[in-house]
Scaffold this motif. Structure first.
Motif, short mmCIF file in Angstrom:
data_model
loop_
_atom_site.label_atom_id
_atom_site.label_comp_id
_atom_site.label_asym_id
_atom_site.label_seq_id
_atom_site.Cartn_x
_atom_site.Cartn_y
_atom_site.Cartn_z
N MET A 1 0.87 -1.43 0.21
CA MET A 1 0.19 0.14 -0.32
C MET A 1 0.65 1.09 0.30
O MET A 1 1.81 1.26 0.66
CB MET A 1 -0.59 0.11 1.23
N ASN A 2 0.42 2.50 -1.30
CA ASN A 2 1.03 3.32 -0.95
C ASN A 2 0.34 4.32 0.53
O ASN A 2 -0.45 4.32 0.93
CB ASN A 2 0.99 4.42 -2.07
N GLU A 3 1.78 4.98 0.47
CA GLU A 3 1.82 6.00 1.67
C GLU A 3 -0.17 6.71 1.90
O GLU A 3 -1.29 7.06 2.72
CB GLU A 3 2.45 7.28 1.87
N ASP A 4 -0.17 7.44 0.67
CA ASP A 4 -1.44 8.37 0.37
C ASP A 4 -2.83 7.35 0.24
O ASP A 4 -4.18 7.38 0.31
CB ASP A 4 -1.07 8.71 -1.02
N GLU A 5 -2.69 5.91 -0.44
CA GLU A 5 -4.13 5.16 0.34
C GLU A 5 -4.24 4.47 1.58
O GLU A 5 -5.26 3.90 1.39
CB GLU A 5 -3.55 3.72 -0.41
N PHE A 6 -3.41 4.89 2.33
CA PHE A 6 -3.57 4.62 4.04
C PHE A 6 -4.99 4.96 4.30
O PHE A 6 -5.37 3.87 5.17
CB PHE A 6 -2.06 5.04 5.29
N PHE A 7 -5.29 6.26 4.14
CA PHE A 7 -7.00 6.09 4.58
C PHE A 7 -7.71 6.39 3.83
O PHE A 7 -8.62 7.01 4.33
CB PHE A 7 -6.89 8.10 5.28
N GLU B 1 -8.90 0.39 -2.57
CA GLU B 1 -8.73 0.61 -4.62
C GLU B 1 -7.00 0.64 -4.37
O GLU B 1 -7.10 0.17 -5.04
CB GLU B 1 -8.53 1.88 -4.11
N SER B 2 -6.24 -0.01 -3.46
CA SER B 2 -4.68 -0.38 -3.99
C SER B 2 -4.80 -1.24 -3.90
O SER B 2 -3.84 -1.41 -4.66
CB SER B 2 -4.14 0.03 -2.01
N ILE B 3 -5.90 -2.65 -3.37
CA ILE B 3 -5.56 -4.03 -4.39
C ILE B 3 -6.17 -3.72 -5.43
O ILE B 3 -5.00 -5.08 -6.55
CB ILE B 3 -6.88 -4.70 -3.56
N PHE B 4 -6.76 -2.89 -5.97
CA PHE B 4 -6.81 -2.89 -7.60
C PHE B 4 -6.52 -2.45 -8.38
O PHE B 4 -6.48 -3.02 -9.75
CB PHE B 4 -8.74 -2.02 -7.44
N ARG B 5 -5.80 -1.20 -8.10
CA ARG B 5 -4.21 -0.52 -8.37
C ARG B 5 -3.19 -1.38 -8.58
O ARG B 5 -2.90 -2.12 -9.82
CB ARG B 5 -3.91 0.44 -7.47
#
Length: 140
Positions: free
Chosen positions: A39-45, A50-54
Motif C-alpha cells: 500500500m502506498n502512503e497516500d492510500e492508507f486513509f 482501491e490499493s488492491i485493484f491498483r
C-alpha cells in the motif's frame, strides 16, 4: 522503554478460478508471489480495496475482471524482498470473473495450480510459503 516498529502493509490475493489458484514468480527475486502488493502512503486513509485493484491492474493487466471478498481471510508476517522491510500481509480470497491475464514485468512466470495437489515449497519460500501453506490447509 520499547520502540514501536514501523511496518509496511501488503495486500495479497488468493485468486481462484474454480479449483485453480493463480501463482506468480517475482522477476527480481525468483521467489513465488501472489497478486497484490504494498500500500502506498497516500492510500492508507482511503478505501483499502482501491490499493488492491491498483496493484491487480498493474500486475495482471486491465483486461480481467475479478471479484474480491473484502473480508480478509488471514493476516501474516512477511519480509519484502526489496530492502528486506518487515511487512504485514493481509490476505483476501478472490475469484476470476472473466478476461485474460497480461503479466507485467514484475513477474516472469504464472500458473494456475490445482489447490488439492499443489506443493508450494518448490516455488515459494520463507513467510510467503507459510502463508500459502496456511491457505491450502484451510481451503484446499
Amino acid at each position: 522503554m520499547s520502540n514501536h516498529g514501523f511496518f509496511q502493509i501488503t495486500q495479497k490475493l488468493f485468486l481462484r478460478d474454480g479449483n485453480q489458484l493463480l501463482v506468480l514468480r517475482d522477476s527480481k527475486s525468483g521467489h513465488g508471489d501472489l497478486p497484490g502488493g504494498r500500500m502506498n502512503e497516500d492510500e492508507f486513509f482511503s478505501d483499502w480495496s482501491e490499493s488492491i485493484f491498483r496493484e491487480v491492474s498493474e500486475e495482471l493487466g486491465d483486461q480481467i475482471k475479478i471479484d474480491v471478498n473484502p473480508e480478509p481471510i488471514f493476516i501474516h508476517k512477511h519480509r519484502v524482498n526489496e530492502g528486506n522491510f518487515p511487512c504485514v500481509i493481509i490476505a483476501y480470497s478472490a475469484k476470476l470473473v472473466e478476461g485474460i491475464i497480461q503479466l507485467s514485468d514484475e513477474h516472469d512466470f504464472m500458473d494456475w495450480v490445482d489447490i488439492s495437489k499443489f506443493d508450494p515449497s518448490n516455488l515459494f519460500s520463507e513467510y510467503m510459503l507459510d502463508a500459502v501453506q496456511l491457505y491450502l490447509k484451510k481451503y484446499a
